[in-house]
Every structure is written in structure tokens, then in C-alpha cells.
Motif scaffolding. Structure first.
Motif, PDB file in Angstrom:
ATOM      1  N   UNK A   1       0.803  -1.212   0.000  1.00  0.00           N
ATOM      2  CA  UNK A   1       0.000   0.000   0.000  1.00  0.00           C
ATOM      3  C   UNK A   1       0.833   1.257   0.000  1.00  0.00           C
ATOM      4  N   UNK A   2       0.120   2.350   0.206  1.00  0.00           N
ATOM      5  CA  UNK A   2       0.733   3.667   0.193  1.00  0.00           C
ATOM      6  C   UNK A   2       0.207   4.487   1.365  1.00  0.00           C
ATOM      7  N   UNK A   3       1.096   5.254   1.951  1.00  0.00           N
ATOM      8  CA  UNK A   3       0.617   6.293   2.836  1.00  0.00           C
ATOM      9  C   UNK A   3       1.356   7.581   2.482  1.00  0.00           C
ATOM     10  N   UNK A   4       1.012   8.643   3.190  1.00  0.00           N
ATOM     11  CA  UNK A   4       1.610   9.934   2.866  1.00  0.00           C
ATOM     12  C   UNK A   4       1.758  10.768   4.123  1.00  0.00           C
ATOM     13  N   UNK A   5       2.664  11.722   4.035  1.00  0.00           N
ATOM     14  CA  UNK A   5       2.844  12.654   5.137  1.00  0.00           C
ATOM     15  C   UNK A   5       3.056  14.048   4.591  1.00  0.00           C
ATOM     16  N   UNK A   6       2.170  14.920   4.973  1.00  0.00           N
ATOM     17  CA  UNK A   6       2.271  16.324   4.595  1.00  0.00           C
ATOM     18  C   UNK A   6       2.933  17.089   5.736  1.00  0.00           C
ATOM     19  N   UNK A   7       3.577  18.207   5.434  1.00  0.00           N
ATOM     20  CA  UNK A   7       4.238  18.991   6.481  1.00  0.00           C
ATOM     21  C   UNK A   7       3.267  19.375   7.591  1.00  0.00           C
ATOM     22  N   UNK A   8       3.660  19.087   8.817  1.00  0.00           N
ATOM     23  CA  UNK A   8       2.844  19.464   9.963  1.00  0.00           C
ATOM     24  C   UNK A   8       1.636  18.587  10.208  1.00  0.00           C
ATOM     25  N   UNK A   9       1.502  17.516   9.444  1.00  0.00           N
ATOM     26  CA  UNK A   9       0.339  16.638   9.592  1.00  0.00           C
ATOM     27  C   UNK A   9       0.789  15.224   9.932  1.00  0.00           C
ATOM     28  N   UNK A  10      -0.154  14.459  10.490  1.00  0.00           N
ATOM     29  CA  UNK A  10       0.147  13.068  10.795  1.00  0.00           C
ATOM     30  C   UNK A  10       0.192  12.246   9.524  1.00  0.00           C
ATOM     31  N   UNK A  11       0.965  11.180   9.601  1.00  0.00           N
ATOM     32  CA  UNK A  11       1.038  10.269   8.476  1.00  0.00           C
ATOM     33  C   UNK A  11      -0.339   9.628   8.285  1.00  0.00           C
ATOM     34  N   UNK A  12      -0.719   9.514   7.025  1.00  0.00           N
ATOM     35  CA  UNK A  12      -2.056   9.026   6.682  1.00  0.00           C
ATOM     36  C   UNK A  12      -1.948   7.828   5.746  1.00  0.00           C
ATOM     37  N   UNK A  13      -2.650   6.757   6.096  1.00  0.00           N
ATOM     38  CA  UNK A  13      -2.710   5.608   5.191  1.00  0.00           C
ATOM     39  C   UNK A  13      -3.666   5.960   4.056  1.00  0.00           C
ATOM     40  N   UNK A  14      -3.166   5.904   2.827  1.00  0.00           N
ATOM     41  CA  UNK A  14      -3.939   6.351   1.671  1.00  0.00           C
ATOM     42  C   UNK A  14      -4.661   5.191   1.008  1.00  0.00           C
ATOM     43  N   UNK A  15      -3.922   4.120   0.749  1.00  0.00           N
ATOM     44  CA  UNK A  15      -4.517   2.990   0.034  1.00  0.00           C
ATOM     45  C   UNK A  15      -3.756   1.726   0.391  1.00  0.00           C
TER      46      UNK A  15
END
Length: 119
Positions: free
Chosen positions: A35-49
């Protein structure tokens, strides 16, 4: 040893598309999920798919209907097709693979690829 290498990130305008790829090399027998997750500046890591062994897929609400995960099992590559991109999709995207171990499972991660969506 398991290695994951992402590619396909870049800069795109809002409404555009990108396809991320993640090549998995090494001892990958019996993959549980990828799968994939993402992390934007200042935000928690998010599981995307995520896609399970039975090819069922789950998506975060924020990308549902816009992103599609797929796998090429023969080549051990997982893709993330991202359509209708929004500025809030800007983040570093990481792919992962979950493999069985003698005691359970273990996750392996790639180094990440930057996706920037301009408004």
C-alpha cells in the motif's frame, strides 16, 4: 533483505494526474498486503490505500474515488494512480509491503517520493 523504490512523484496542477510506482525487491514471498501512505508537512502520516493478498483494496475517505491502487504481481510492483489531484494531496508518499515472519508480520517502507499539487 527487502528494498522498495518509489518513483513517479513530481509537480502537477490541481485537477491533474500522476501515477506512482513502487518496485519491491528481495525476499517477498507471501506478501500479505501492499500500500501507500503519505505525510504532509505538519500533519500526521495518513494511510492512503492498501491492497490485500486477495486484491481487495481500501482507501482513505480523502482519496476515495480519485486514487486507485493496483499491483503487478509478476514484477512485484505496486502502483498508485492519482486523479483529480488537489493541493491538499501535496505530501511525501511512501509505499510499504507487509511480509510474514516467524512471529507475525513485518512492514517494509520505501524512501518516499514527493508529490506537489499547485492550485
Amino acid at each position: 533483505q527487502v528494498q522498495l523504490v518509489e518513483s513517479g512523484g513530481g509537480l502537477v496542477q490541481a485537477g491533474g494526474s500522476l501515477r506512482l510506482s513502487c518496485a519491491v525487491a528481495g525476499s517477498t514471498a507471501g506478501i500479505n498486503s501492499m500500500g501507500w501512505d503519505r505525510q504532509a508537512p505538519g500533519k500526521q502520516r495518513e494511510l492512503v490505500a492498501t491492497q490485500s493478498r486477495d486484491n481487495s483494496a481500501d482507501y482513505s475517505d480523502s482519496v476515495k474515488g480519485r486514487f486507485t491502487i493496483s499491483r503487478d504481481n509478476a514484477k512485484n510492483i505496486v502502483y498508485l494512480q492519482m486523479n483529480s489531484l488537489k493541493p491538499e494531496d501535496t505530501a511525501v508518499y511512501y509505499c510499504y509491503v507487509r511480509l510474514p515472519t516467524d512471529w507475525g508480520t513485518r512492514d517494509y517502507w520505501g524512501q518516499g517520493t514527493q508529490v506537489t499539487v499547485s492550485s
